[in-house]
Write an enzyme that holds these catalytic residues in place. Structure first.
Site, PDB file in Angstrom:
ATOM      1  NE  ARG A 167      -3.068   8.642  -4.189  1.00 51.15           N
ATOM      2  CZ  ARG A 167      -1.764   8.846  -4.177  1.00 51.15           C
ATOM      3  NH1 ARG A 167      -0.921   7.840  -3.953  1.00 51.15           N
ATOM      4  NH2 ARG A 167      -1.282  10.050  -4.409  1.00 51.15           N
TER       5      ARG A 167
ATOM      6  CB  ILE B 276      -0.976   0.028   1.202  1.00 44.03           C
ATOM      7  CG1 ILE B 276      -0.235  -0.122   2.531  1.00 44.03           C
ATOM      8  CG2 ILE B 276      -2.031  -1.050   1.051  1.00 44.03           C
ATOM      9  CD1 ILE B 276      -1.146  -0.112   3.749  1.00 44.03           C
ATOM     10  CG  ASP B 277      -0.103   4.417  -2.623  1.00 42.45           C
ATOM     11  OD1 ASP B 277       0.573   3.615  -3.285  1.00 42.45           O
ATOM     12  OD2 ASP B 277      -1.118   4.991  -3.051  1.00 42.45           O
ATOM     13  CG  MET B 278       5.346   6.940   2.582  1.00 44.40           C
ATOM     14  SD  MET B 278       6.734   7.994   2.089  1.00 44.40           S
ATOM     15  CE  MET B 278       5.873   9.379   1.344  1.00 44.40           C
TER      16      MET B 278
ATOM     17  CB  THR C  43      -2.340   4.061   1.979  1.00 43.32           C
ATOM     18  OG1 THR C  43      -2.616   4.850   0.822  1.00 43.32           O
ATOM     19  CG2 THR C  43      -3.558   3.215   2.298  1.00 43.32           C
TER      20      THR C  43
END
Length: 304
Positions: free
Chosen positions: A238, A137-139, A141
């Site tokens: 997103r 998962i994104d930094m 998130t």
């Protein structure tokens, strides 16, 4: 690694940096420009600058040095562990933590923390930079993420991800008031043709991406939603929500350039993860509680 490319009639007149970045998608335009600045790109044996206009029949050559993988060190970083056994470990990832080492982030990542906590017990399928990592998962998130301790578990979870049988539910706050109580975005996602750091809906070169969303609560100018992923493309929620005109609050990449609240990146939380256990065959589901910043926003948003 040496590359050799011949210019076609259709490309004649293009800038060499543009032409090569389109022909060699594995290298960014900025990387190729740096290579040219150091005299590392040649047209018929002559070094060229990025502004050089190619001609039909030009023989372009350049050599990329072999990448040297840096040594990744175990670090004693506290982990919020939701569950752990001999096959898998599930953690609640905090905001601002990168999942695996990459350029600019070789320390302080989830992998560094897992290497310390799990010692040698991490799957090796994804190599030395991503031990145990089967998805990410994104930094910015937050939320639940699974890592695998052995290759058998890794293969099992990877197969479930591929066949879209893993349960993944996220919570988000988006700009605008979403009219429909629920909906589905079915649109392929791929690399943005002009900005390689961004993703976009790309019907020509994108991969299938499906996001289900439903409204949890409407505010004045914002909406709290839950998203269920069928697929797991980079930046999927997103990009999909931005495509509906409802970008995530705090997302400066796909949303407004200014955020009305002091936030560190997008308001997105991986709340629920469910899967078939690789050894027992039992279905297991885990929940990561909403982080404090998210709960605070739900209390202070206009119309709360």
């Amino acid at each position: 690694m040496k590359k050799e490319i011949f210019v076609t009639e259709e490309a004649s007149g293009d800038r060499v940096d543009k032409f090569l970045s389109e022909q060699c998608e594995e290298y960014s335009r900025s990387f190729l420009q740096k290579l040219m600045k150091s005299g590392g790109v040649f047209a018929d044996g002559r070094p060229v600058k990025a502004s050089y206009r190619v001609s039909e029949g030009d023989r372009l050559t350049f050599e990329v040095p072999e990448a040297v993988e840096p040594e990744i060190l175990a670090e004693n970083i506290p982990l919020d562990i939701l569950y752990e056994d001999r096959d898998v470990i599930l953690v609640n990832k905090p905001k601002g933590m990168v999942v695996h080492p990459a350029a600019g982030h070789y320390t302080g990542t989830l992998v560094n923390a897992l290497m310390y906590h799990c010692r040698e017990d991490l799957s090796g399928i994804n190599g030395v930079l991503r031990p145990g990592i089967v998805h990410r998962i994104d930094m910015d998130t937050t939320g639940v993420l699974i890592a695998c301790k052995n290759d058998q578990a890794h293969n099992s979870i990877a197969a479930q991800l591929k066949e879209h049988s893993i349960t993944r539910r996220y919570q988000a706050i988006v700009h605008g008031v979403v009219k429909e109580d629920e909906g589905v975005v079915d649109a392929p996602i791929g690399r943005h043709p002009q900005d390689r750091k961004k993703m976009c809906i790309n019907h020509q070169n994108g991969k299938s991406a499906v996001t289900h969303y439903r409204v949890l609560k409407r505010f004045s100018g914002f909406t709290h939603i839950e998203c269920r992923l069928e697929t797991g493309r980079t930046h999927q929620i997103r990009v999909h929500m931005a495509s509906l005109g409802h970008p995530l609050l705090g997302d400066l990449v796909y949303g407004p350039a200014r955020c009305p609240y002091k936030l560190q990146g997008q308001t997105l939380h991986a709340g629920i993860l469910g899967f078939i256990h690789p050894t027992t065959g039992a279905y297991m589901e885990f929940t990561a509680p909403l982080p404090e910043y998210f709960k605070h926003l739900l209390e202070v948003l206009p119309g709360a």
